[in-house]
Scaffold this motif. Structure first.
Motif, short mmCIF file in Angstrom:
data_model
loop_
_atom_site.label_atom_id
_atom_site.label_comp_id
_atom_site.label_asym_id
_atom_site.label_seq_id
_atom_site.Cartn_x
_atom_site.Cartn_y
_atom_site.Cartn_z
N ASN A 194 0.83 -1.20 0.00
CA ASN A 194 0.00 0.00 0.00
C ASN A 194 0.87 1.26 0.00
N ARG A 195 2.13 1.09 0.42
CA ARG A 195 3.07 2.21 0.43
C ARG A 195 4.48 1.63 0.28
N PHE A 196 5.23 2.16 -0.68
CA PHE A 196 6.60 1.70 -0.89
C PHE A 196 7.48 2.35 0.17
N ASP A 197 8.03 1.52 1.07
CA ASP A 197 8.88 2.06 2.14
C ASP A 197 10.21 1.30 2.15
N ARG A 198 11.03 1.57 3.14
CA ARG A 198 12.37 0.96 3.18
C ARG A 198 12.33 -0.56 3.37
N ARG A 199 11.29 -1.08 4.04
CA ARG A 199 11.18 -2.53 4.19
C ARG A 199 10.96 -3.19 2.83
N ILE A 200 10.11 -2.62 2.03
CA ILE A 200 9.85 -3.14 0.68
C ILE A 200 11.11 -3.00 -0.16
N GLN A 201 11.79 -1.86 -0.05
CA GLN A 201 13.02 -1.64 -0.81
C GLN A 201 14.08 -2.67 -0.45
N ARG A 202 14.19 -3.05 0.81
CA ARG A 202 15.16 -4.07 1.23
C ARG A 202 14.85 -5.41 0.59
N ILE A 203 13.57 -5.74 0.50
CA ILE A 203 13.18 -7.01 -0.13
C ILE A 203 13.54 -6.98 -1.62
N VAL A 204 13.24 -5.88 -2.28
CA VAL A 204 13.57 -5.73 -3.70
C VAL A 204 15.09 -5.82 -3.90
N ASP A 205 15.85 -5.13 -3.04
CA ASP A 205 17.31 -5.16 -3.14
C ASP A 205 17.86 -6.56 -2.96
N MET A 206 17.28 -7.31 -2.02
CA MET A 206 17.74 -8.67 -1.77
C MET A 206 17.52 -9.56 -3.00
N VAL A 207 16.37 -9.43 -3.62
CA VAL A 207 16.06 -10.23 -4.80
C VAL A 207 16.98 -9.83 -5.95
N GLU A 208 17.18 -8.54 -6.16
CA GLU A 208 18.02 -8.06 -7.25
C GLU A 208 19.49 -8.39 -7.03
N THR A 209 19.95 -8.39 -5.79
CA THR A 209 21.34 -8.69 -5.48
C THR A 209 21.68 -10.12 -5.89
N ASN A 210 20.76 -11.02 -5.72
CA ASN A 210 21.01 -12.42 -6.03
C ASN A 210 20.87 -12.75 -7.51
N LYS A 211 20.57 -11.75 -8.31
CA LYS A 211 20.39 -11.97 -9.74
C LYS A 211 21.67 -11.55 -10.46
N VAL A 212 22.47 -12.53 -10.85
CA VAL A 212 23.73 -12.26 -11.52
C VAL A 212 23.74 -13.01 -12.84
N GLN A 213 24.08 -12.30 -13.92
CA GLN A 213 24.21 -12.95 -15.22
C GLN A 213 25.68 -13.13 -15.54
N LEU A 214 26.02 -14.33 -16.02
CA LEU A 214 27.39 -14.62 -16.41
C LEU A 214 27.43 -14.90 -17.90
N GLU A 215 28.55 -14.59 -18.51
CA GLU A 215 28.71 -14.83 -19.92
C GLU A 215 29.16 -16.28 -20.11
N GLY A 216 28.55 -16.96 -21.06
CA GLY A 216 28.92 -18.33 -21.34
C GLY A 216 28.97 -18.58 -22.83
N LYS A 217 29.86 -19.45 -23.23
CA LYS A 217 30.02 -19.78 -24.65
C LYS A 217 29.80 -21.28 -24.82
N MET A 218 29.00 -21.64 -25.82
CA MET A 218 28.76 -23.04 -26.13
C MET A 218 28.57 -23.17 -27.63
N ASP A 219 29.32 -24.06 -28.24
CA ASP A 219 29.24 -24.27 -29.70
C ASP A 219 29.39 -22.96 -30.47
N SER A 220 30.37 -22.17 -30.13
CA SER A 220 30.71 -20.88 -30.75
C SER A 220 29.59 -19.83 -30.66
N SER A 221 28.61 -20.05 -29.81
CA SER A 221 27.56 -19.05 -29.57
C SER A 221 27.72 -18.49 -28.16
#
Length: 145
Positions: A21-48
């Motif tokens: 109902n209101r975006f506050d620091r508790r909600i922001q911490r939850i969003v930050d936690m989810v986003e922090t754990n999202k890491v993309q790595l570069e990978g190569k397979m069959d020259s792609s």
């Protein structure tokens, strides 16, 4: 704040839906936690080239200055050093289990003791890895044992 968890077997990937109902620091911490754990790595397979989500990787192994990202049924090649990948994956579910391997603890099914104070890690995809005795403490800390 209430927490509602819903299991839907028809979903192809997990969905996090935050209703507020209101975006506050508790909600922001939850969003930050989810986003922090999202890491993309570069990978190569069959020259792609691919962007591989860290949560899809079971483990990472380094052999001869090349890192390999092991997903459920695919293996991607990555040129980053293992220590660099370990730094990028800090605050995620990855734990170093040997000099050359990082394990995604989300895919750990069980562990059992073996000779020389080491552990055998059984993964959800039926693979087995050895947890070196030097890194057993980190694994136990992650598992709260």
């Amino acid at each position: 704040m209430k927490l509602k968890l819903v299991e839907d077997k028809q979903l192809e990937e997990s969905l996090i839906d935050i209703t507020y109902n209101r975006f506050d620091r508790r909600i922001q911490r939850i969003v930050d936690m989810v986003e922090t754990n999202k890491v993309q790595l570069e990978g190569k397979m069959d020259s792609s080239e691919y962007k591989v989500e860290s949560f899809d990787i079971y483990y990472i192994e380094s052999v001869d200055n090349t890192s390999f990202l092991y997903a459920e049924s695919e293996v991607f090649e990555n040129k980053e050093k293992l220590y660099a990948l370990e730094n990028r994956l800090k605050n995620t579910s990855f734990v170093r289990i040997s000099k050359s391997t990082l394990l995604n603890m989300d895919y750990l099914k069980s562990v059992k003791p073996i000779k020389h104070y080491r552990l055998e890690a059984n993964l959800k995809n039926k693979e087995k890895l050895i947890i070196n005795r030097y890194y057993v403490k980190e694994v136990k800390q992650y598992l709260n044992i």
